[in-house]
Design an enzyme around this catalytic site. Structure first.
Site, PDB file in Angstrom:
ATOM      1  N   ASP A  24      32.818   1.410  32.126  1.00 26.74           N
ATOM      2  CA  ASP A  24      31.881   2.416  32.645  1.00 26.74           C
ATOM      3  C   ASP A  24      32.461   3.823  32.567  1.00 26.74           C
ATOM      4  OD1 ASP A  24      30.425   0.131  33.354  1.00 26.74           O
ATOM      5  OD2 ASP A  24      31.162   0.149  35.412  1.00 26.74           O
TER       6      ASP A  24
ATOM      7  N   GLU B 199      19.994   0.842  32.760  1.00 20.09           N
ATOM      8  CA  GLU B 199      20.898   1.422  33.743  1.00 20.09           C
ATOM      9  C   GLU B 199      21.830   2.410  33.036  1.00 20.09           C
ATOM     10  OE1 GLU B 199      23.291  -1.703  35.405  1.00 20.09           O
ATOM     11  OE2 GLU B 199      24.064  -2.349  33.458  1.00 20.09           O
TER      12      GLU B 199
END
Length: 441
Positions: free
Chosen positions: A14, A195
């Site tokens: 991430d 997302e």
């Protein structure tokens, strides 16, 4: 630094890259080898000089939701935290953290590496509309040139609110928008928002990098306004092409005039054990970004074939093989069965070698059976330059290969050597584990 770009024992997914001053910072979640769940209760930050991208420094935990080496930064939850973003405003650095099933947190620090301390939760009144049940999943933040601040967020729904730039945490009343990126069920799966919102402003255009429903990709959309609507333009990279894929999350950064996409790749035969990687990208005059392939290069221009290459930096793993960590010092390509392919992009063999042949040495862990490895250039069906016979035990096995010059991808294809009716017995049986490889003149 080749891919993965951080020390090979570190698992940072991430990744959100930001350049502050003369350093590039990578803010990320924190995975574990062979983890059984995504992330844990701490976020980490690494940085490197923009003039030396081969040496990354760990600044430790940027934020915690559980007591550890320092107390937790949150008082209302100790749930796992994911996917931070950091922006600078008026000399302060603000970290936005997503916390699973709980209200998100905002940290503040005097330096981009932290340490960050709790600044606030998101603040809004009972009549102010926000999305995502106020959790602010995978929040990405944009500080625009006029000082206005926007937060993009959501899981399966694409949301945006403006934040008050004077405190960086209060939602501006009436600012809520959805969808920022089309998230309707009828939208094709490779475009539909899932997302991992990450906003950027590039050449006067607003970009939103995100994970679509086919989430091994990082997609991007462009708008003329920070409020959207954002129009899908394509994808940047796909971590599931000829590799054990999984969710993807990352963003882009310009370092010394070169644009890069930061993303992550899977290890340990799980989608929950991910490492940070990077590829060069090109932004065309019309603002679009052609997709790039996964490579082993990272920040390198090319791999040096005459230096030892760890097997684990393979960017192609086909046939069921995967990278596994055995201990802090040892990670290998394992479960190599007949037909498995391992690929490395790209080696530069130079132009000045005049010998007839070279030697390729493979450092392997034996699995009690003999096999062979076909050595191929530029594809699994490319030119075969040699064959390495691999024995039953741990060791180094060598093969004479054709002299090679220039820049090439290298593919290694494993095959069992049993013939006749016994061959069926060896289908699917592990042949060896690959530790390292090197070419010798």
């Amino acid at each position: 630094m080749p891919n993965p770009i951080l020390p090979l024992w570190e698992y940072i997914p991430d990744g959100e890259p930001r350049v502050f001053g003369d350093r590039v910072y990578l803010y990320g979640s924190h995975d574990r080898p062979a983890g059984q769940s995504f992330c844990d209760q701490k976020l980490k930050v690494w940085s490197a000089s923009v003039h030396d991208l081969n040496n990354w420094q760990c600044h430790g935990d940027s934020f915690r939701t559980k007591d550890g080496e320092r107390p937790a930064d949150t008082y209302w939850t100790n749930n796992a935290c994911f996917a931070p973003d950091v922006v600078e405003k008026d000399g302060k650095y603000y970290l936005y953290a997503y916390i699973v099933g709980a209200k998100g947190a905002i940290g503040v620090a005097d330096k981009p590496e932290g340490p960050f301390r709790l600044h606030s939760q998101y603040l809004y009144g009972p009549d102010d509309k926000v999305g995502d049940d106020g959790i602010f999943n995978d929040a990405g933040v944009l500080v625009d040139d006029d000082g206005k601040v926007y937060v993009y967020y959501g899981f399966t729904e694409s949301n945006m609110n403006e934040l008050d730039g004077s405190d960086m945490c209060t939602v501006v009343p009436g600012s809520y928008m959805r969808p920022v990126i089309d998230d309707r069920e009828e939208v094709p799966i490779d475009k539909r928002f899932f997302e991992a919102s990450s906003p950027r402003k590039i050449n006067g255009k607003y970009y939103l990098i995100y994970s679509p429903r086919c989430s091994s990709r990082l997609a991007y959309a462009i708008s003329d306004s920070p409020r959207g609507p954002f129009t899908y333009k394509g994808y940047l990279v796909d971590n599931g092409v000829d590799y054990p894929g999984g969710n993807n999350h990352g963003s882009v950064a310009c370092i010394n005039g070169q644009w890069y996409v930061f993303y992550h790749r899977m290890t340990n035969n799980t989608i929950m054990s991910r490492r940070a990687c990077v590829e060069k990208i090109t932004i065309l005059p019309d603002g679009t970004i052609p997709p790039v392939e996964m490579t082993s290069l990272g920040f390198e221009e090319a791999l040096n074939p005459y230096k030892v290459t760890p097997g684990e930096i393979a960017c192609v793993l086909k046939g069921g093989c995967f990278i596994i960590e055995k201990d802090a010092f040892t990670r290998v390509v394992t479960r190599i069965t007949s037909g498995c392919v391992m690929g490395y992009k790209y080696f530069d063999f130079g132009e000045d070698y005049t010998g007839d042949s070279m030697t390729l040495a493979l450092h392997v862990g034996g699995m009690g059976t003999t096999c062979r490895v076909r050595i191929l250039l530029d594809g699994e069906d490319g030119e075969e330059i040699g064959v390495c016979e691999v024995g039953t035990h741990d060791g180094v096995y060598k093969a004479k290969v054709k002299n090679v010059t220039g820049r090439h991808a290298l593919y290694l294809k494993a095959e069992h050597t049993v013939e006749g009716w016994m061959a069926n017995y060896f289908e699917g049986k592990p042949l060896f584990e690959l530790r390292d490889l090197v070419f010798m003149k």
